[in-house]
Structure formats: C-alpha cells, structure tokens
Design an enzyme around this catalytic site. Structure first.
Site, PDB file in Angstrom:
ATOM      1  N   ARG A  92      -9.452  10.539  -8.817  1.00 14.53           N
ATOM      2  CA  ARG A  92      -8.116  11.203  -8.223  1.00 14.53           C
ATOM      3  C   ARG A  92      -7.534  10.458  -7.232  1.00 14.53           C
ATOM      4  O   ARG A  92      -6.147  10.488  -7.095  1.00 14.53           O
ATOM      5  CB  ARG A  92      -8.384  12.748  -8.152  1.00 14.53           C
ATOM      6  N   THR A  93      -8.258   9.829  -6.299  1.00 15.40           N
ATOM      7  CA  THR A  93      -7.627   9.160  -5.207  1.00 15.40           C
ATOM      8  C   THR A  93      -6.782   8.002  -5.856  1.00 15.40           C
ATOM      9  O   THR A  93      -5.468   7.819  -5.551  1.00 15.40           O
ATOM     10  CB  THR A  93      -8.525   8.433  -4.280  1.00 15.40           C
ATOM     11  N   LYS A 121     -15.340 -16.503  -7.688  1.00 15.97           N
ATOM     12  CA  LYS A 121     -15.571 -17.957  -7.323  1.00 15.97           C
ATOM     13  C   LYS A 121     -15.749 -18.317  -5.763  1.00 15.97           C
ATOM     14  O   LYS A 121     -15.723 -19.345  -5.299  1.00 15.97           O
ATOM     15  CB  LYS A 121     -14.223 -18.705  -7.818  1.00 15.97           C
ATOM     16  N   ARG A 142      -9.549   1.086  -1.998  1.00 21.58           N
ATOM     17  CA  ARG A 142     -10.837   1.764  -1.450  1.00 21.58           C
ATOM     18  C   ARG A 142     -11.945   0.695  -1.711  1.00 21.58           C
ATOM     19  O   ARG A 142     -12.091  -0.134  -2.641  1.00 21.58           O
ATOM     20  CB  ARG A 142     -11.077   2.596  -2.898  1.00 21.58           C
ATOM     21  N   HIS A 175     -12.153   8.705   5.132  1.00 18.37           N
ATOM     22  CA  HIS A 175     -11.413   8.881   3.907  1.00 18.37           C
ATOM     23  C   HIS A 175      -9.992   9.604   4.547  1.00 18.37           C
ATOM     24  O   HIS A 175      -9.779  10.857   4.083  1.00 18.37           O
ATOM     25  CB  HIS A 175     -12.182   9.831   2.804  1.00 18.37           C
TER      26      HIS A 175
HETATM   27  N1   CP Z   1     -11.923  12.959  -3.611  1.00 20.36           N
HETATM   28  C1   CP Z   1     -12.191  11.595  -4.101  1.00 20.36           C
HETATM   29  O1   CP Z   1     -11.814  10.633  -3.448  1.00 20.36           O
HETATM   30  O2   CP Z   1     -12.131  11.558  -5.335  1.00 20.36           O
HETATM   31  P1   CP Z   1     -12.297  10.161  -6.356  1.00 20.36           P
HETATM   32  O3   CP Z   1     -13.464   9.644  -5.848  1.00 20.36           O
HETATM   33  O4   CP Z   1     -12.217  10.538  -7.816  1.00 20.36           O
HETATM   34  O5   CP Z   1     -10.979   9.465  -5.913  1.00 20.36           O
END
Ligand code: CP
Length: 356
Positions: A92-93, A121, A142, A175
């Site tokens: 979702r993120t 590499k 991420r 987050h």
């Molecule tokens: N809530 C959240 O970060 O979900 P994902 O890991 O699916 O992005």
C-alpha cells in the site's frame, strides 16, 4: 545468477557530522525556504503542519472527485518526475505513493529491488541515489536500513541535484508518512467528537519493532490531553527512546499485557502485526500472539465512537468478521494514505495553494 559484488561504502565530507547532530538540528537541515522539503522523521511535524496537511488531503480528494477537478490536479506537476525506490516489500505505501504522483500529473519510474540495479556491481548507496537524482525531482524510498532516508536526503541537499526525499519506511525505525495518514484517519474518525485532543489511544502488538507506532507516538506531542496505552507482549514493549520522549513531554501512557481490561476506555485501537522480519532467527519466534488479537466479541465492549485501525498488512490480529462494523477504520485508513500522500507531495512542490 551472475557475480554480485559487495556494495561499496562511501563517506562524504560532512556526512558523519550530520549523522551526529541532534534530532532538532537534523530536522532543520530538511527545511528549505521555510518549508519541509525532505520528509524523513515524524518529529518534523508540528500541529499547524498536521492540521494543514489534513485539510489539504480533504481538498485534494474533493477536487479529484470530478473529471474537471481531476484534470486540474494533473496539470499541477506534469513537469516533475519521481522515482519510487522500494527495496523492502510493500503493497500500500508503494501503490498509494505511485497513484498520488499520478493524481498530480507527476511521471514515475520505479525499482522494487536491488537485483536489477548496478548495486549488484558494487555501486554504493550514495552513487545509486545520486544517479536517481540525475533523472528525477523526487525520490520516495523504502529501505530496510534505519538511517538510509536521512543519509541520502542530506547527501542530495549537498549536490547540484537536490531532489526531495520522502521516507516510505526505514527499517524498524520510522514511517513518517504512515503517521501522517494515521493522524488524518484519526481526525476524520473524531471530527464530530472534538478531534484527537483528549482521546485515549491504544497501540497493540509489536511495539518494539513497529515503525508505524513509533512514528505515531512522536506525533502525540502535538495534541492536548492524549493518553496512550501500549499493549504488547513483554518482549515487544515500546522502546525507551519513545517512552523517554513521552516522559519528557508529560504525555501519560500505560503499559499493559491485559488488552481486554482496558478496551472500554479506548477511543482508538491501533492494531499491529508481529514484525518478525527483523528477528535474528524468525523460526524461533511465534508469528502471532492471540491474547493481542481484536475479536468480533470485543465489538460489544468497546465504545460506540471508537475507531479500530491497522497500518496493514494484517495476519490474524483482527478477525475478518470485524471488517463489517462501522468502527473498523483500517480499509478507509489505507485509502486515506493516497490522498494524504498526494497532499504531501503537493506541499513539497509548493502547489498546495492551488488546491486550497
Ligand atoms: N502500512 C504499510 O506500510 O503497508 P505496506 O508495507 O504494504 O506498504
């Protein structure tokens, strides 16, 4: 599988001094022309920012609800390009950021793992990020490493290509954009009962390694008379850096393993899963702790005005039978993420006034 070289380690001049700075000083580094440019930590947000970004998210979703408004939104940033660098799993993120970019007309490219990039590499993290910045104006990252977002945002701000960095989850640490969408979800849930001020907010599950609950806890300093309930197995208690932060700001919290006994007091119940991807040996750790599940029968003992949240993905923490209840807020929560992230990107590029 071909040859894979170990990633080169680089240290830029000034980088170690930056990493040794206080959180306040680091947050100041990410402000350009009086506005937040890189979104790295939850500690960057004050009450005015939070109230404004929630209003902006509301305005964005309202504008996008018509064809005319949607086309206007797409004309705001067609000259910008974004890179989604997600080298830790995400559903979702990733998708909410991708669609948030498209709502604003931003063109996107993506990498969902290091195996197809020149990192195999031996290219360093720093050179990889600098390469993205050669092509795009915004990097949404991420990464499994806690300090990755701050390190790379600082680096780019000291090059001739200072692309903005948005932290889409950094290891077990933070987050921050999840925390923003959680605040937006809480505001919407409590809009007829006085907002977030004065509410009892529980966080349940793996609080030690859950970056969502850590970032959300930092944001509680912005609200009056909030009381937190940290409900977890002993080995997954909230870490001292967060409880120390709350102590320093006189924000009350209780820590308990007895979920059911506090349920009737709660206005928000924020469920999380066990984050065993961070365990030294995941096979030695149970994936679930049933005493920390929210079950259908619990709907009878929580407040009628309560909201049940979860950053998702879930395992068994919330029974699917709970989904039908009007207090189940987690599906709306994930939808809120796209609107909040669109608002955040609009803010970073200074087109928020065109939406408001
Ligand atoms: N809530 C959240 O970060 O979900 P994902 O890991 O699916 O992005």
């Amino acid at each position: 599988m071909g040859y894979q070289s170990e990633q080169t380690k680089q240290v830029y001049e000034g980088q170690e001094e930056f990493l040794a700075k206080s959180m306040k000083e680091k947050c100041e580094e990410f402000i350009i022309d009086g506005r937040i440019f890189d979104v790295i930590f939850a500690q960057q947000f004050d009450r005015a920012f939070l109230d404004n970004i929630c209003k902006l998210a509301d305005a964005t979703r309202k504008m996008a609800s018509t064809k005319e408004g949607s086309l206007k939104l797409q004309q705001l940033l067609p000259h910008k390009r974004a890179m989604l660098y997600f080298v830790q799993p995400s559903t979702r993120t990733f998708l909410s950021f991708l669609n948030a970019c498209h709502i604003l007309g931003i063109k996107t490219s993506e990498s969902r793992g290091t195996s197809t990039s020149s990192e195999v590499k031996g290219e360093s993290q720093e050179d990889t990020i600098r390469t993205f910045a050669s092509y795009v104006d915004l990097i949404i990252a991420r990464h499994p490493e806690a300090g990755f977002a701050e390190k790379t945002a600082w680096l780019l701000n000291h090059t001739d290509r200072p692309a903005a960095v948005l932290n889409g989850g950094s290891g077990p640490d933070q987050h921050p954009t999840q925390a923003l969408l959680d605040i937006y979800t809480l505001e919407r849930a409590f809009k007829d009962i006085g907002g977030i001020d004065g509410k009892n907010i529980a966080m349940v599950g793996d609080l030690k390694r859950g970056r969502t609950v850590r970032s959300l806890s930092y944001l509680m300093k912005n609200y009056k008379d909030v009381k937190l309930y940290f409900i977890s197995p002993e080995q997954f208690k909230m870490k001292d850096d967060i409880t120390g932060f709350l102590d320093g700001r006189n924000i009350p919290y209780v820590e308990t393993e007895d979920f059911e006994s506090v349920m009737p007091e709660l206005d928000a119940i924020y469920m999380t899963r066990i984050q065993n991807e961070y365990a030294d040996d995941p096979s030695k750790e149970p994936e679930t702790y049933p005493e920390f599940f929210f079950k259908k029968e619990h709907l009878d003992i929580i407040k009628d005005t309560a909201v049940i949240m979860h950053p998702l993905p879930r395992r068994y923490e919330i029974e699917v039978a709970v989904d039908k209840d009007k207090r189940a807020g987690y599906w709306e929560q994930e939808r809120n993420g796209m609107w909040l992230r669109a608002a955040l990107i609009a803010y970073v590029f200074g087109v928020d006034k065109d939406i408001m």
